[in-house]
Scaffold this motif. Sequence first.
Motif, PDB file in Angstrom:
ATOM      1  N   PHE A  51      -8.598   1.313  14.673  1.00 52.94           N
ATOM      2  CA  PHE A  51      -7.419   1.039  13.856  1.00 52.94           C
ATOM      3  C   PHE A  51      -7.508   1.825  12.554  1.00 52.94           C
ATOM      4  CE2 PHE A  51      -7.205  -2.391  16.856  1.00 52.94           C
ATOM      5  CZ  PHE A  51      -5.834  -2.549  17.041  1.00 52.94           C
ATOM      6  N   VAL A  52      -6.528   2.707  12.362  1.00 50.43           N
ATOM      7  CA  VAL A  52      -6.505   3.622  11.227  1.00 50.43           C
ATOM      8  C   VAL A  52      -5.418   3.186  10.244  1.00 50.43           C
ATOM      9  CG1 VAL A  52      -6.162   6.018  10.515  1.00 50.43           C
ATOM     10  CG2 VAL A  52      -7.319   5.513  12.685  1.00 50.43           C
ATOM     11  N   LEU A  53      -5.756   3.152   8.964  1.00 51.85           N
ATOM     12  CA  LEU A  53      -4.796   2.747   7.943  1.00 51.85           C
ATOM     13  C   LEU A  53      -3.771   3.854   7.718  1.00 51.85           C
ATOM     14  CD1 LEU A  53      -3.901   0.677   5.812  1.00 51.85           C
ATOM     15  CD2 LEU A  53      -5.440   1.811   4.196  1.00 51.85           C
ATOM     16  N   GLU A  54      -2.481   3.497   7.848  1.00 61.77           N
ATOM     17  CA  GLU A  54      -1.399   4.461   7.703  1.00 61.77           C
ATOM     18  C   GLU A  54      -0.442   4.132   6.550  1.00 61.77           C
ATOM     19  OE1 GLU A  54      -1.113   7.219   9.316  1.00 61.77           O
ATOM     20  OE2 GLU A  54      -2.565   6.973  10.945  1.00 61.77           O
ATOM     21  N   PRO A  78       2.438 -11.088  -1.499  1.00 61.33           N
ATOM     22  CA  PRO A  78       2.062 -10.405  -0.269  1.00 61.33           C
ATOM     23  C   PRO A  78       1.703  -8.930  -0.514  1.00 61.33           C
ATOM     24  CG  PRO A  78       4.448 -10.462  -0.448  1.00 61.33           C
ATOM     25  CD  PRO A  78       3.905 -11.203  -1.662  1.00 61.33           C
ATOM     26  N   GLN A  79       0.845  -8.406   0.338  1.00 60.90           N
ATOM     27  CA  GLN A  79       0.503  -6.988   0.360  1.00 60.90           C
ATOM     28  C   GLN A  79       0.282  -6.594   1.811  1.00 60.90           C
ATOM     29  OE1 GLN A  79      -2.754  -5.864  -2.177  1.00 60.90           O
ATOM     30  NE2 GLN A  79      -2.552  -3.684  -1.753  1.00 60.90           N
ATOM     31  N   VAL A  80       0.836  -5.463   2.208  1.00 58.06           N
ATOM     32  CA  VAL A  80       0.842  -5.076   3.619  1.00 58.06           C
ATOM     33  C   VAL A  80      -0.024  -3.840   3.862  1.00 58.06           C
ATOM     34  CG1 VAL A  80       2.281  -4.409   5.585  1.00 58.06           C
ATOM     35  CG2 VAL A  80       3.167  -6.010   3.884  1.00 58.06           C
ATOM     36  N   PHE A  81      -0.722  -3.862   4.988  1.00 59.22           N
ATOM     37  CA  PHE A  81      -1.505  -2.726   5.462  1.00 59.22           C
ATOM     38  C   PHE A  81      -1.080  -2.462   6.904  1.00 59.22           C
ATOM     39  CE2 PHE A  81      -3.793  -4.643   2.058  1.00 59.22           C
ATOM     40  CZ  PHE A  81      -4.504  -3.641   1.419  1.00 59.22           C
ATOM     41  N   GLY A 131     -11.072  -0.160  -1.789  1.00 55.96           N
ATOM     42  CA  GLY A 131     -10.974  -0.540  -0.386  1.00 55.96           C
ATOM     43  C   GLY A 131     -10.646   0.652   0.482  1.00 55.96           C
ATOM     44  N   TYR A 132     -10.023   0.390   1.623  1.00 58.40           N
ATOM     45  CA  TYR A 132      -9.690   1.463   2.553  1.00 58.40           C
ATOM     46  C   TYR A 132      -8.665   2.412   1.959  1.00 58.40           C
ATOM     47  CZ  TYR A 132     -11.924  -1.497   6.088  1.00 58.40           C
ATOM     48  OH  TYR A 132     -12.816  -2.264   6.794  1.00 58.40           O
ATOM     49  N   MET A 133      -8.811   3.689   2.307  1.00 56.77           N
ATOM     50  CA  MET A 133      -7.851   4.714   1.917  1.00 56.77           C
ATOM     51  C   MET A 133      -7.024   5.100   3.144  1.00 56.77           C
ATOM     52  SD  MET A 133      -8.754   5.059  -1.259  1.00 56.77           S
ATOM     53  CE  MET A 133      -8.049   6.590  -1.844  1.00 56.77           C
ATOM     54  N   ILE A 134      -5.888   5.720   2.922  1.00 57.26           N
ATOM     55  CA  ILE A 134      -5.055   6.176   4.025  1.00 57.26           C
ATOM     56  C   ILE A 134      -5.871   7.114   4.910  1.00 57.26           C
ATOM     57  CG2 ILE A 134      -2.983   7.482   4.670  1.00 57.26           C
ATOM     58  CD1 ILE A 134      -2.402   4.750   3.430  1.00 57.26           C
ATOM     59  N   GLY A 135      -5.846   6.851   6.207  1.00 60.80           N
ATOM     60  CA  GLY A 135      -6.614   7.648   7.165  1.00 60.80           C
ATOM     61  C   GLY A 135      -7.960   7.066   7.522  1.00 60.80           C
ATOM     62  N   ASP A 136      -8.394   6.038   6.783  1.00 59.84           N
ATOM     63  CA  ASP A 136      -9.682   5.397   7.079  1.00 59.84           C
ATOM     64  C   ASP A 136      -9.582   4.524   8.322  1.00 59.84           C
ATOM     65  OD1 ASP A 136     -10.865   6.531   4.888  1.00 59.84           O
ATOM     66  OD2 ASP A 136     -10.959   4.692   3.693  1.00 59.84           O
ATOM     67  N   ALA A 162     -12.654  -5.740   1.635  1.00 58.02           N
ATOM     68  CA  ALA A 162     -12.805  -4.513   2.420  1.00 58.02           C
ATOM     69  C   ALA A 162     -11.510  -3.708   2.419  1.00 58.02           C
ATOM     70  CB  ALA A 162     -13.225  -4.853   3.848  1.00 58.02           C
ATOM     71  N   PHE A 163     -10.389  -4.397   2.549  1.00 59.27           N
ATOM     72  CA  PHE A 163      -9.097  -3.716   2.539  1.00 59.27           C
ATOM     73  C   PHE A 163      -8.729  -3.222   1.138  1.00 59.27           C
ATOM     74  CE2 PHE A 163      -8.396  -5.462   6.721  1.00 59.27           C
ATOM     75  CZ  PHE A 163      -7.432  -4.639   7.291  1.00 59.27           C
ATOM     76  N   GLY A 164      -9.299  -3.863   0.112  1.00 57.98           N
ATOM     77  CA  GLY A 164      -8.892  -3.544  -1.246  1.00 57.98           C
ATOM     78  C   GLY A 164      -7.610  -4.257  -1.624  1.00 57.98           C
TER      79      GLY A 164
END
Length: 203
Positions: free
Chosen positions: A152-155, A140-143, A26-31, A133-135
């Motif tokens: 919106f950028v994944l941090e 619970p799991q937080v993004f 899924g998304y990586m940090i910074g994606d 998409a998020f992986g």
Amino acid sequence: MNLREKLFLTGLFLLHFVGTQAQSKGYMIGDVVADFQLKHVNGQTVGLPDYRTQKGLIVVFTSNHCPFAKAYENRIQELDRRYAAQGFPVLAIMPNDPTVYEDDSFEAMKVRAAEKAYSFAYAIDETQTTARAFGATRTPQVFVLKNANSQFVLEYVGAIDDNPQDTTGIQRRYVEEAVNYLLEGRPVQSPITKPIGCAIKWR
């Protein structure tokens, strides 16, 4: 939480690495996170465009049936109470196949949100496209996402904190740390942690 509930969660904690199906990264940090539209328990839809005026967003994949999700429910609500006013509201997403657990049905979600007076949006990922998409792998799991010029950028991705069983024993509050760093304009120091929870029930 009583002793029986703590022992039950401890047992689940020891088993939480057992999944039902492997997931892609899924998304990586910074994606940059792609937009999505999901059905809200209020009967409308909710997606990233609804949060364009915010500084960011705390996306929590959670569910009704999972004991870990139940244990974290009050903490999720507290995150929204604390950070929505500062520009980082919570968006809760239920990614499970609801045919596996009746408690995860859309009707049950509506009841739960009303009973607990959720102050945040609670939506169902009916196709599981958003979770994939998020992986996301667990509830619970937080993004934690940062709004960067309307993108919106994944941090941060991972656990809410380091103690699902006992709030008095928490040593690290990962999501709070991440949001606080972002509010200060600083990079998140621990951007990835291991999510602790129930495996997502895939179709």
